[in-house]
Scaffold this motif. Structure first.
Motif, short mmCIF file in Angstrom:
data_model
loop_
_atom_site.label_atom_id
_atom_site.label_comp_id
_atom_site.label_asym_id
_atom_site.label_seq_id
_atom_site.Cartn_x
_atom_site.Cartn_y
_atom_site.Cartn_z
N ASP A 49 -65.49 -12.58 35.29
CA ASP A 49 -64.22 -13.05 34.34
C ASP A 49 -63.16 -13.56 35.42
OD1 ASP A 49 -63.39 -10.65 35.70
OD2 ASP A 49 -62.72 -9.79 33.87
N SER A 50 -63.62 -13.67 36.86
CA SER A 50 -62.66 -14.49 37.69
C SER A 50 -62.45 -15.80 37.42
CB SER A 50 -62.98 -14.40 39.15
OG SER A 50 -64.30 -14.46 39.37
N ASP A 80 -69.56 -10.64 33.23
CA ASP A 80 -68.38 -9.58 33.00
C ASP A 80 -68.17 -9.63 31.52
OD1 ASP A 80 -67.39 -8.37 35.28
OD2 ASP A 80 -66.20 -10.06 36.10
N LYS A 104 -71.25 -6.29 33.34
CA LYS A 104 -70.47 -5.40 34.11
C LYS A 104 -69.26 -5.24 33.48
CE LYS A 104 -68.06 -7.29 37.85
NZ LYS A 104 -66.80 -6.91 37.83
O1 KIV Z 1 -64.75 -11.31 38.09
C1 KIV Z 1 -64.98 -11.32 39.60
O2 KIV Z 1 -65.43 -12.15 40.25
C2 KIV Z 1 -65.21 -9.85 39.95
C3 KIV Z 1 -65.66 -9.79 41.50
C4 KIV Z 1 -64.39 -9.91 42.27
C5 KIV Z 1 -66.36 -8.54 41.75
O3 KIV Z 1 -65.10 -9.14 39.25
#
Ligand code: KIV
Length: 276
Positions: A56-57, A95, A125
């Protein structure tokens, strides 16, 4: 289902959650990186990465939001669909975005099912420990592999107030130790440990039978993850101590585009050989 073949016409040996467990047991480190689109996912998979995280980044690096809070389930599914189309070998984790699993386990399961059915991804995740355990159990029981995420959990940024190191004090470290065991017991296949002291990450990694994937959590996790925009040097302002930058893509792309602009302005491009 047709068997995918590699460049030497051999069947592709896909990475699964079981592969990751075997890697932990064999002491082989797990490589994980984020990707959000077809083109980069194809490069990462072709390079031999074990796991792609559709993080979710994307909210930050793709959409330009300040936090991961605004990204929606539909947007995550769009990114996951693009990644999945490119992937032949690696495991794809997606995510669950903020607000799609915290309210109750029925909502959480419905969100996870949407990701699996609409994107074709392999797992999800979720950020958090004991407080989301009912949702994790329900999703795992439905046959969907879940990766946990402890330590710095960016979806809770407004609770923490900063992106600084987590679990420095003993009470937060104890909660993290407990949460890690609870996640394992609930059936998570791996846990991301973000921005916690290396000694704590080592201890937790050794106490679990499932793999840990670290980001800013030292060398003793069972694997490592970085955000692709950070490690490729696309993002130049984000410089935490844990980040290793492997390429200066921002500078290289700027240089290439400036050269293109110059070639267009001077009439050097296109040449006769580049015309019909
Ligand atoms: O969203 C993301 O990129 C993450 C990583 C920082 C593990 O959760």
């Amino acid at each position: 289902m047709s068997t995918q073949l590699d460049t030497e016409n051999k069947p592709v040996k896909k990475v699964t959650t079981h592969t990751l467990l075997k890697m932990k047991n064999a002491g082989e480190k797990i490589s994980m990186i984020t990707a959000y689109d077809y083109s980069f996912a194809g490069i990462m998979d072709g390079a031999g990465i074990d796991v792609i995280l559709v993080g979710d980044s994307a909210s930050n690096v793709m959409a330009g939001h300040e936090t991961t809070v605004p990204i929606t389930l539909d947007q995550m599914i769009y990114h996951a669909q693009s990644v999945i189309r490119a992937v032949q070998r690696c495991l794809v984790v997606v995510d669950l975005p903020f607000g799609t699993y915290q309210s109750n386990s029925d909502v959480a399961l419905a969100s996870a099912i949407r990701i699996m059915k609409e994107s074709g991804a392999h797992s999800v995740k979720m950020e958090g420990g004991a407080e989301i355990i009912d949702s994790i159990k329900k999703i795992v029981q439905a046959g969907i592999p879940v990766m946990g995420h402890l330590g710095l959990t960016p979806q809770s940024i407004y609770k923490f107030g900063t992106y600084q190191l987590r679990a420095k004090d003993e009470s937060e470290a104890n909660k993290l130790r407990h949460d890690a065991l609870v996640l394992q017991e609930a059936g998570c296949f791996a846990i991301v440990l973000e921005k916690i002291p290396a000694v704590l990450a080592k201890e937790v990694s050794e106490s679990l039978s499932i793999p840990t994937i670290g980001i800013g959590a030292g060398p003793d996790c069972d694997g490592q993850v970085l955000v692709m925009h950070d490690m490729l040097g696309i993002n130049t302002e984000f410089k935490p101590r844990f980040l290793r930058v492997y390429l200066n893509l921002h500078e290289q792309v700027t240089h290439a585009v400036q050269q293109y602009i110059k070639d267009v302005k001077t009439g050097d491009f296109p040449s006769s050989g580049e015309s019909y």
